[in-house]
Design a protein around this motif. Structure first.
Motif, mmCIF file in Angstrom:
data_model
loop_
_atom_site.group_PDB
_atom_site.id
_atom_site.type_symbol
_atom_site.label_atom_id
_atom_site.label_comp_id
_atom_site.label_asym_id
_atom_site.label_seq_id
_atom_site.Cartn_x
_atom_site.Cartn_y
_atom_site.Cartn_z
ATOM 1 N N ASP A 124 0.804 -1.226 0.000
ATOM 2 C CA ASP A 124 0.000 0.000 0.000
ATOM 3 C C ASP A 124 0.836 1.274 0.000
ATOM 4 O O ASP A 124 0.327 2.350 -0.264
ATOM 5 N N ARG A 125 2.112 1.164 0.303
ATOM 6 C CA ARG A 125 2.997 2.340 0.353
ATOM 7 C C ARG A 125 3.868 2.476 -0.889
ATOM 8 O O ARG A 125 4.772 3.310 -0.928
ATOM 9 N N ALA A 126 3.633 1.644 -1.898
ATOM 10 C CA ALA A 126 4.419 1.716 -3.136
ATOM 11 C C ALA A 126 4.211 3.070 -3.801
ATOM 12 O O ALA A 126 3.097 3.615 -3.804
ATOM 13 N N GLU A 127 5.279 3.608 -4.383
ATOM 14 C CA GLU A 127 5.215 4.933 -5.000
ATOM 15 C C GLU A 127 4.670 4.919 -6.419
ATOM 16 O O GLU A 127 4.232 5.950 -6.920
ATOM 17 N N ASN A 128 4.706 3.760 -7.070
ATOM 18 C CA ASN A 128 4.196 3.683 -8.439
ATOM 19 C C ASN A 128 3.742 2.250 -8.741
ATOM 20 O O ASN A 128 3.936 1.342 -7.929
ATOM 21 N N GLU A 129 3.168 2.058 -9.897
ATOM 22 C CA GLU A 129 2.608 0.756 -10.269
ATOM 23 C C GLU A 129 3.689 -0.320 -10.392
ATOM 24 O O GLU A 129 3.484 -1.463 -9.987
ATOM 25 N N GLU A 130 4.837 0.032 -10.938
ATOM 26 C CA GLU A 130 5.928 -0.938 -11.079
ATOM 27 C C GLU A 130 6.384 -1.445 -9.705
ATOM 28 O O GLU A 130 6.558 -2.643 -9.492
ATOM 29 N N GLU A 131 6.566 -0.509 -8.782
ATOM 30 C CA GLU A 131 6.979 -0.880 -7.427
ATOM 31 C C GLU A 131 5.902 -1.725 -6.748
ATOM 32 O O GLU A 131 6.206 -2.695 -6.054
ATOM 33 N N LYS A 132 4.646 -1.379 -6.968
ATOM 34 C CA LYS A 132 3.531 -2.141 -6.390
ATOM 35 C C LYS A 132 3.549 -3.584 -6.917
ATOM 36 O O LYS A 132 3.361 -4.532 -6.156
ATOM 37 N N ASN A 133 3.813 -3.750 -8.210
ATOM 38 C CA ASN A 133 3.867 -5.093 -8.796
ATOM 39 C C ASN A 133 5.018 -5.916 -8.222
ATOM 40 O O ASN A 133 4.852 -7.101 -7.946
ATOM 41 N N ILE A 134 6.179 -5.301 -8.039
ATOM 42 C CA ILE A 134 7.333 -5.995 -7.464
ATOM 43 C C ILE A 134 7.017 -6.443 -6.046
ATOM 44 O O ILE A 134 7.275 -7.589 -5.667
#
Length: 190
Positions: free
Chosen positions: A111-121
């Motif tokens: 929930d704290r990811a800064e962008n979609e790529e980071e969220k996917n990782i």
């Protein structure tokens, strides 16, 4: 493939090479802290090897009183990724820690990811641990500005979240000197 305990020299080499590539600088604790904790027998490293080549590594910490250990760093070396080695190594680590209740695992909060790529990782990382038997606890942590969710890989059973909370907190008191703990380590329960 064999799992072997790593000495201080090997951990130092991994820190200066593989860990610089695999982990954000904000997540790397000073090498001198790691080596000092190794000297106190509170921190140890394991490597997965094949024919003398390092395939993956893990660094773990526990307090003097904890019945759990914390997986502090875990990675497959870049050239060996996407071959299923992470799962193999995690199960071998589980076998190496038969003297514990289990292994606590921090993952960066999705929930704290800064962008979609980071969220996917982050999502893939959580799915990896869950596929390999880890269960989500209600524990959250913010450590030196990095937000984590805590998972638990059972070895001898699953204690309740309150006990895991105490174990996790105790381990962090081992990792972080008191003068930094109060203003940089925030551990909560859902």
């Amino acid at each position: 493939m064999d799992i072997k305990k790593l000495d201080r020299t090997f951990v130092s080499d991994i820190y200066h090479t593989h860990m610089q590539e695999a982990f954000p600088q904000a997540e790397l604790k000073p090498l001198k802290t790691i080596l000092m904790l190794m000297e106190l027998n509170l921190y140890e490293g394991y490597g997965l090897f094949e024919e003398g080549r390092l395939l993956a590594y893990a660094l773990l910490v526990r307090s003097r009183t904890s019945s759990c250990t914390l997986l502090d760093y875990y990675a497959v070396c870049r050239e060996y990724r996407d071959r299923g080695l992470g799962s193999t190594f995690l199960q071998k680590l589980r076998d190496a820690y038969q003297d514990t209740q289990g292994i606590l695992i921090e993952t960066e909060d999705i929930d704290r990811a800064e962008n979609e790529e980071e969220k996917n990782i982050r999502t893939r990382r959580v799915q990896f641990y869950e596929r390999n038997g880890a269960v989500r606890t209600g524990i959250k942590a913010c450590v030196f500005t990095v937000d984590y969710r805590v998972f638990y890989l059972p070895v001898a059973g699953k204690p309740d979240d309150e006990m895991l909370f105490r174990e996790f907190e105790d381990i962090y008191h081992t990792l972080v000197p008191e003068k930094y703990y109060e203003s940089n380590v925030f551990i909560t329960m859902d």
